[in-house]
Motif scaffolding. Structure first.
Motif, PDB file in Angstrom:
ATOM      1  N   ALA B 268       0.847  -1.208   0.000  1.00 56.86           N
ATOM      2  CA  ALA B 268       0.000   0.000   0.000  1.00 56.86           C
ATOM      3  C   ALA B 268       0.878   1.252   0.000  1.00 56.86           C
ATOM      4  CB  ALA B 268      -0.920  -0.013   1.223  1.00 56.86           C
ATOM      5  N   LEU B 269       1.942   1.213   0.763  1.00 55.05           N
ATOM      6  CA  LEU B 269       2.868   2.353   0.787  1.00 55.05           C
ATOM      7  C   LEU B 269       3.472   2.579  -0.595  1.00 55.05           C
ATOM      8  CD1 LEU B 269       4.819   1.675   4.133  1.00 55.05           C
ATOM      9  CD2 LEU B 269       3.260   3.565   3.688  1.00 55.05           C
ATOM     10  N   ALA B 270       3.806   1.479  -1.279  1.00 54.35           N
ATOM     11  CA  ALA B 270       4.393   1.601  -2.611  1.00 54.35           C
ATOM     12  C   ALA B 270       3.403   2.248  -3.570  1.00 54.35           C
ATOM     13  CB  ALA B 270       4.820   0.232  -3.120  1.00 54.35           C
ATOM     14  N   TRP B 271       2.156   1.885  -3.436  1.00 51.33           N
ATOM     15  CA  TRP B 271       1.160   2.474  -4.335  1.00 51.33           C
ATOM     16  C   TRP B 271       0.907   3.941  -4.012  1.00 51.33           C
ATOM     17  CZ3 TRP B 271      -0.637   1.434  -8.930  1.00 51.33           C
ATOM     18  CH2 TRP B 271      -0.349   0.176  -9.459  1.00 51.33           C
ATOM     19  N   LEU B 272       0.982   4.281  -2.748  1.00 52.98           N
ATOM     20  CA  LEU B 272       0.837   5.706  -2.406  1.00 52.98           C
ATOM     21  C   LEU B 272       1.998   6.496  -3.016  1.00 52.98           C
ATOM     22  CD1 LEU B 272      -0.531   8.012  -0.813  1.00 52.98           C
ATOM     23  CD2 LEU B 272       0.967   7.454   1.109  1.00 52.98           C
ATOM     24  N   LEU B 273       3.193   5.930  -2.925  1.00 48.96           N
ATOM     25  CA  LEU B 273       4.355   6.616  -3.512  1.00 48.96           C
ATOM     26  C   LEU B 273       4.186   6.762  -5.021  1.00 48.96           C
ATOM     27  CD1 LEU B 273       7.214   7.785  -3.155  1.00 48.96           C
ATOM     28  CD2 LEU B 273       8.111   5.490  -3.469  1.00 48.96           C
ATOM     29  N   PHE B 274       3.705   5.707  -5.635  1.00 50.48           N
ATOM     30  CA  PHE B 274       3.471   5.748  -7.074  1.00 50.48           C
ATOM     31  C   PHE B 274       2.493   6.876  -7.416  1.00 50.48           C
ATOM     32  CE2 PHE B 274       0.954   4.428 -10.783  1.00 50.48           C
ATOM     33  CZ  PHE B 274       1.947   4.222 -11.716  1.00 50.48           C
ATOM     34  N   ALA B 275       1.425   6.971  -6.635  1.00 56.14           N
ATOM     35  CA  ALA B 275       0.411   8.002  -6.894  1.00 56.14           C
ATOM     36  C   ALA B 275       0.992   9.394  -6.693  1.00 56.14           C
ATOM     37  CB  ALA B 275      -0.792   7.779  -5.967  1.00 56.14           C
ATOM     38  N   VAL B 276       1.781   9.552  -5.629  1.00 54.37           N
ATOM     39  CA  VAL B 276       2.374  10.867  -5.344  1.00 54.37           C
ATOM     40  C   VAL B 276       3.323  11.266  -6.475  1.00 54.37           C
ATOM     41  CG1 VAL B 276       3.982  12.077  -3.804  1.00 54.37           C
ATOM     42  CG2 VAL B 276       2.129  10.711  -2.851  1.00 54.37           C
ATOM     43  N   ILE B 277       4.151  10.328  -6.916  1.00 52.68           N
ATOM     44  CA  ILE B 277       5.087  10.630  -7.998  1.00 52.68           C
ATOM     45  C   ILE B 277       4.316  10.962  -9.288  1.00 52.68           C
ATOM     46  CG2 ILE B 277       6.812   9.597  -9.540  1.00 52.68           C
ATOM     47  CD1 ILE B 277       7.942   8.131  -7.119  1.00 52.68           C
ATOM     48  N   ALA B 278       3.259  10.223  -9.533  1.00 52.55           N
ATOM     49  CA  ALA B 278       2.463  10.480 -10.742  1.00 52.55           C
ATOM     50  C   ALA B 278       1.868  11.890 -10.697  1.00 52.55           C
ATOM     51  CB  ALA B 278       1.354   9.439 -10.864  1.00 52.55           C
ATOM     52  N   VAL B 279       1.334  12.265  -9.544  1.00 52.87           N
ATOM     53  CA  VAL B 279       0.710  13.596  -9.417  1.00 52.87           C
ATOM     54  C   VAL B 279       1.766  14.688  -9.582  1.00 52.87           C
ATOM     55  CG1 VAL B 279      -0.402  15.168  -7.778  1.00 52.87           C
ATOM     56  CG2 VAL B 279      -1.237  12.828  -8.018  1.00 52.87           C
ATOM     57  N   ILE B 280       2.893  14.506  -8.886  1.00 51.82           N
ATOM     58  CA  ILE B 280       3.945  15.536  -8.963  1.00 51.82           C
ATOM     59  C   ILE B 280       4.480  15.652 -10.395  1.00 51.82           C
ATOM     60  CG2 ILE B 280       6.319  16.088  -8.242  1.00 51.82           C
ATOM     61  CD1 ILE B 280       5.581  15.050  -5.464  1.00 51.82           C
ATOM     62  N   THR B 281       4.682  14.520 -11.038  1.00 50.51           N
ATOM     63  CA  THR B 281       5.179  14.554 -12.420  1.00 50.51           C
ATOM     64  C   THR B 281       4.158  15.211 -13.346  1.00 50.51           C
ATOM     65  OG1 THR B 281       6.377  12.516 -11.962  1.00 50.51           O
ATOM     66  CG2 THR B 281       6.168  13.140 -14.257  1.00 50.51           C
ATOM     67  N   PHE B 282       2.883  14.925 -13.116  1.00 47.46           N
ATOM     68  CA  PHE B 282       1.819  15.531 -13.935  1.00 47.46           C
ATOM     69  C   PHE B 282       1.849  17.056 -13.789  1.00 47.46           C
ATOM     70  CE2 PHE B 282      -2.566  17.081 -14.336  1.00 47.46           C
ATOM     71  CZ  PHE B 282      -2.854  16.660 -15.632  1.00 47.46           C
ATOM     72  N   ILE B 283       1.976  17.496 -12.531  1.00 48.79           N
ATOM     73  CA  ILE B 283       2.027  18.948 -12.296  1.00 48.79           C
ATOM     74  C   ILE B 283       3.268  19.538 -12.977  1.00 48.79           C
ATOM     75  CG2 ILE B 283       2.339  20.722 -10.509  1.00 48.79           C
ATOM     76  CD1 ILE B 283       0.701  18.815  -8.634  1.00 48.79           C
ATOM     77  N   GLN B 284       4.390  18.829 -12.844  1.00 56.51           N
ATOM     78  CA  GLN B 284       5.616  19.322 -13.466  1.00 56.51           C
ATOM     79  C   GLN B 284       5.462  19.422 -14.988  1.00 56.51           C
ATOM     80  OE1 GLN B 284       8.420  16.482 -11.790  1.00 56.51           O
ATOM     81  NE2 GLN B 284       9.368  18.082 -10.564  1.00 56.51           N
ATOM     82  N   VAL B 285       4.813  18.441 -15.579  1.00 54.64           N
ATOM     83  CA  VAL B 285       4.630  18.461 -17.032  1.00 54.64           C
ATOM     84  C   VAL B 285       3.738  19.633 -17.430  1.00 54.64           C
ATOM     85  CG1 VAL B 285       3.604  17.200 -18.969  1.00 54.64           C
ATOM     86  CG2 VAL B 285       5.073  16.003 -17.337  1.00 54.64           C
ATOM     87  N   LYS B 286       2.670  19.842 -16.664  1.00 57.14           N
ATOM     88  CA  LYS B 286       1.744  20.950 -16.983  1.00 57.14           C
ATOM     89  C   LYS B 286       2.467  22.293 -16.874  1.00 57.14           C
ATOM     90  CE  LYS B 286      -2.098  19.060 -18.125  1.00 57.14           C
ATOM     91  NZ  LYS B 286      -2.521  19.239 -19.512  1.00 57.14           N
ATOM     92  N   VAL B 287       3.210  22.450 -15.785  1.00 53.68           N
ATOM     93  CA  VAL B 287       3.952  23.698 -15.605  1.00 53.68           C
ATOM     94  C   VAL B 287       5.045  23.801 -16.661  1.00 53.68           C
ATOM     95  CG1 VAL B 287       5.456  24.992 -14.028  1.00 53.68           C
ATOM     96  CG2 VAL B 287       3.453  23.795 -13.141  1.00 53.68           C
TER      97      VAL B 287
END
Lengths: 441, 299
Positions: B268-287
């Motif tokens: 579960a921790l691994a999936w939370l990390l995956f989600a956090v990285i995905a969100v941060i990367t998405f924001i970085q791509v948008k910016v």
């Protein structure tokens, strides 16, 4: 690439979810078979002599020793994927947790079938490899905790090292302050290293408390005597420069070389396992040290013992061969041969030998009663007497199904106190709650 | 012609696709399933619904690990990118045979195993006998206890992390080499100073590479494990005495999985990390899409 540790960890978990574990606790054929070990190496004559004894006695067993220290991840992955070794060599304090989870097979039948003389083991070592009345491992080595005093530091403080009395905690603290030397923010000599949080069980015992009930089910971390012991030992550290400085200073020590902290006058007193004395005897035969028993406040010696054990993992393909191995490796005669090899090697090198502390009382009786002769180095000859005198006082934290979580809980509590984040009562209160949850008590 | 090339492209991709499915997608799916179970790696797993995810909300050590990891990422990524850019600019000014030598020297630290780096920096940063504090003492500064003071341990980890800038430097250096010389010369003729040329000509032209470095470095920072594990959690003694000041997310995940055998929670921790990285990367791509200059291929 090393950052792939996470996906790898999960990959292993994933693989293990699919992998069946072929369990067989019956006695496999020992003869003409293969035997694989994990967590064991051949670093010295103590190991090689015993392995030689086994291979000589059982030439028909093909032995594969996967050298290296015990690695939890590798071990668990091998068990979960059905590729467990026949034997695993691991610290004794890990036995309870793995046994409770089924990673290790009970070997009570093996002990009976092979007539392994369990009465030869020190009681504290034997207790550490049993859970719920079943044997899960065969112990070896018996590391006792003693107090090493730097004679020069004692002399500087105006005390006779042989007269240091650990029963009187106020006097001990005063002596630690006297032995400490600092210059600005740099510690030059640490008066007394109490080895917190590792030795919290020892300090608690010295104050008349146990961290865990004998059945391994009920934590006593909130016992006021535990808090008192922790607060005292933490205050010792604080008075010698504070945790951050003391730990950084202690991190520079090389306990096993000629430049050990006593030779370099960096330590006044140290609570430590006897293998440090053994290493010093090899590297620094003329060390001016005095080894004393660590006495509790009631005057009785307190000795937190440790060591390793052999165990048979779940899914081991040759449990019969494993049992043969465990018996041979820990037999009194095998140990005596190994101790003799160590003695000869040290003698050839002109080094002092303080003996081999095997965990097998019968072997120790021969090693120290017949084999070992005084070396002429009074400090080490006296040390042997002290170590032998505290062996029967050995105790351990009882094995439990959540040994890892329990250990982490009290050690994290100790560290929080040392770092000044919490008082001893607060930290141990939190640790007690964590331990209760982990143990399900 | 084009159809044939496409077919060959797929044929060459097959080994990678097989690897992806077998060794990444498969375990990821299994891990997702495990995250809803209580599983100790030895016995059989038991379905517990979203309990593992609910446990996270009340886990104080997890909160500490998240805080440490985010703080490290926020400090490390800008510092690492700026330093890598600075080194790349220096490399770009070196010409002749020396250029190759310096490129090699700058990249060499990246070849050092992370475990060795962790051990090395434990000595360098030691507050009582480390080289860094001894250097500070020469100029009259009493350095902090980098490896033992909870208030300074993260700073020590950041310093250690800056050892390994070779890959970022090489990527940025390659981008700098691709900046058309005529553009900077034209700006110079128009009277632009060094800073103006860098700000308005060079930086836009290397922004895609810089963006790549930022994204990759952010992901790596959020997954920080090897060095910090070696420094503070690699041995039982280190683990006992370090506390949680350097507890990073992935270290905690590893502890839960392989030390406490809470494999369901670790998943579960691994999936939370995956989600956090995905969100941060998405924001970085948008910016990044608004800031990064991509050359028009038709131009």
């Amino acid at each position: 690439m090393r950052r792939l540790a996470v996906p790898l960890a999960l990959f292993l978990a994933a693989i293990s979810a699919c992998g069946g574990v072929g369990g067989s606790s019956g006695g496999g054929a020992a003869a003409g078979s293969t035997l694989t070990t994990m967590g064991f190496g051949l670093p010295d004559e103590i190991a090689t002599t015993r392995v030689d004894a086994f291979t000589k006695a059982h030439p028909d067993i093909r032995l594969t020793i996967n050298q290296g220290q015990f690695d939890e991840q590798a071990f668990l992955s091998s068990v979960a994927s059905g590729n467990a070794p026949d034997l695993v060599y691991l610290p004794r304090d890990k036995i309870g947790g793995y046994a409770a989870r089924g990673a290790l097979q009970p070997i009570t039948g093996c002990v009976a079938d092979h007539a392994i003389p369990t009465g030869d083991y020190y009681p504290a070592a034997a207790r550490q490899v049993q859970l719920g009345g079943q044997w899960y491992g065969i112990p070896e080595f018996y590391n006792s905790v003693v107090l090493i005093v730097n004679d020069k530091a004692a002399e500087d403080a105006g005390v006779d090292p042989a007269e240091i009395d650990t029963r009187d905690w106020d006097a001990l603290a005063a002596l630690a302050r006297k032995m400490t030397k600092s210059s600005g923010g740099t510690i030059e000599r640490l008066g007394f290293h109490p080895k917190l949080p590792e030795f919290l069980p020892l300090w608690a015992k010295a104050n008349g408390a146990d961290l865990l009930s004998a059945d391994g089910l009920t934590p006593h971390l909130d016992d006021p005597k535990v808090a008192e012991a922790l607060a005292y030992a933490a205050k010792l550290v604080e008075e010698q420069g504070g945790w951050t400085r003391v730990k950084a200073f202690a991190d520079t020590f090389d306990y096993f070389g000629a430049g050990n902290p006593f030779a370099k006058d960096q330590l006044g007193m140290l609570l430590t396992e006897q293998f440090v004395v053994s290493a010093m005897a090899g590297a620094d035969p003329d060390a001016a040290v005095t080894v004393l028993p660590f006495l509790g406040r009631d005057g009785a010696p307190v000795n937190s013992v440790g060591g390793n054990a052999w165990a048979v993992p779940k899914g081991a393909k040759n449990p019969g061969g494993a049992c043969t191995w465990m018996k041979e490796m820990t037999a009194a005669d095998t140990w005596i041969a190994a101790a003799r090899a160590r003695q000869a090697k040290r003698a050839a090198e002109g080094k002092v030998d303080i003996g081999t502390y095997t965990g097998n009382q019968k072997a120790d009786a021969v090693i120290f009663g017949e084999m070992r002769k005084p070396s002429g180095r009074e400090a080490y000859d006296d040390a042997v007497e002290v170590i032998r005198s505290v062996q029967q006082a050995g105790f351990t934290v009882p094995p439990s199904k959540a040994a890892a979580e329990f250990t982490t809980a009290y050690q994290q509590a100790g560290t929080r106190v040392l770092q000044g984040e919490q008082t001893a009562e607060e930290a141990l209160g939190q640790a007690q709650a964590e331990a209760v949850k982990a143990l399900g008590s | 012609m084009r159809t044939g090339e496409t077919r060959w492209a797929y044929i060459f991709l097959i080994p990678w696709i097989v690897g992806l499915v077998l060794f990444q997608a498969g375990p990821m799916i299994a891990s997702a399933v495990l995250s809803f179970t209580d599983y100790d790696l030895i016995g059989s797993s038991e379905f517990v619904g979203v309990e593992n995810y609910a446990t996270m909300a009340a886990d104080p050590r997890l909160a500490r690990a998240i805080g440490n990891t985010l703080l490290y990422t926020v400090v490390h990524v800008p510092l690492a990118c700026l330093l890598a850019l600075g080194l790349a600019l220096l490399l770009n000014r070196i010409t002749g045979r020396a250029a190759g030598v310096f490129r090699t020297i700058f990249y060499l630290p990246s070849m050092t195993p992370y475990v060795a780096v962790g051990v090395l920096f434990l000595f360098l940063l030691n507050g009582q006998a480390g080289v860094l504090n001894e250097a500070l003492a020469i100029v009259g500064i009493e350095g902090p206890q980098w490896t033992t003071d909870p208030g300074w341990m993260l700073a020590g980890v950041v310093i250690m992390s800056l050892w390994n800038l070779g890959a970022s430097t090489i990527v940025l250096f390659a981008a700098l080499r691709n900046v058309p010389r005529e553009l900077t010369e034209a700006a110079m003729i128009d009277g632009a100073g060094a800073w103006q040329r860098f700000r308005h000509v060079t930086l836009p032209l290397i922004s895609a590479a810089l963006f790549f470095v930022v994204v990759v470095d952010t992901i790596a920072a959020l997954q920080m494990f090897d060095q910090v594990y070696t420094m503070y959690f690699g041995t039982s003694q280190a683990q006992q005495t370090s506390g949680d000041a350097a507890l990073f997310y992935v270290v905690y995940l590893f502890q839960q999985g392989f030390q406490f055998l809470h494999m369901g929670y670790a998943s579960a921790l691994a999936w939370l990390l995956f989600a956090v990285i995905a969100v941060i990367t998405f924001i970085q791509v948008k910016v990044g899409n608004r800031l990064v200059h991509y050359e028009d291929p038709a131009a």
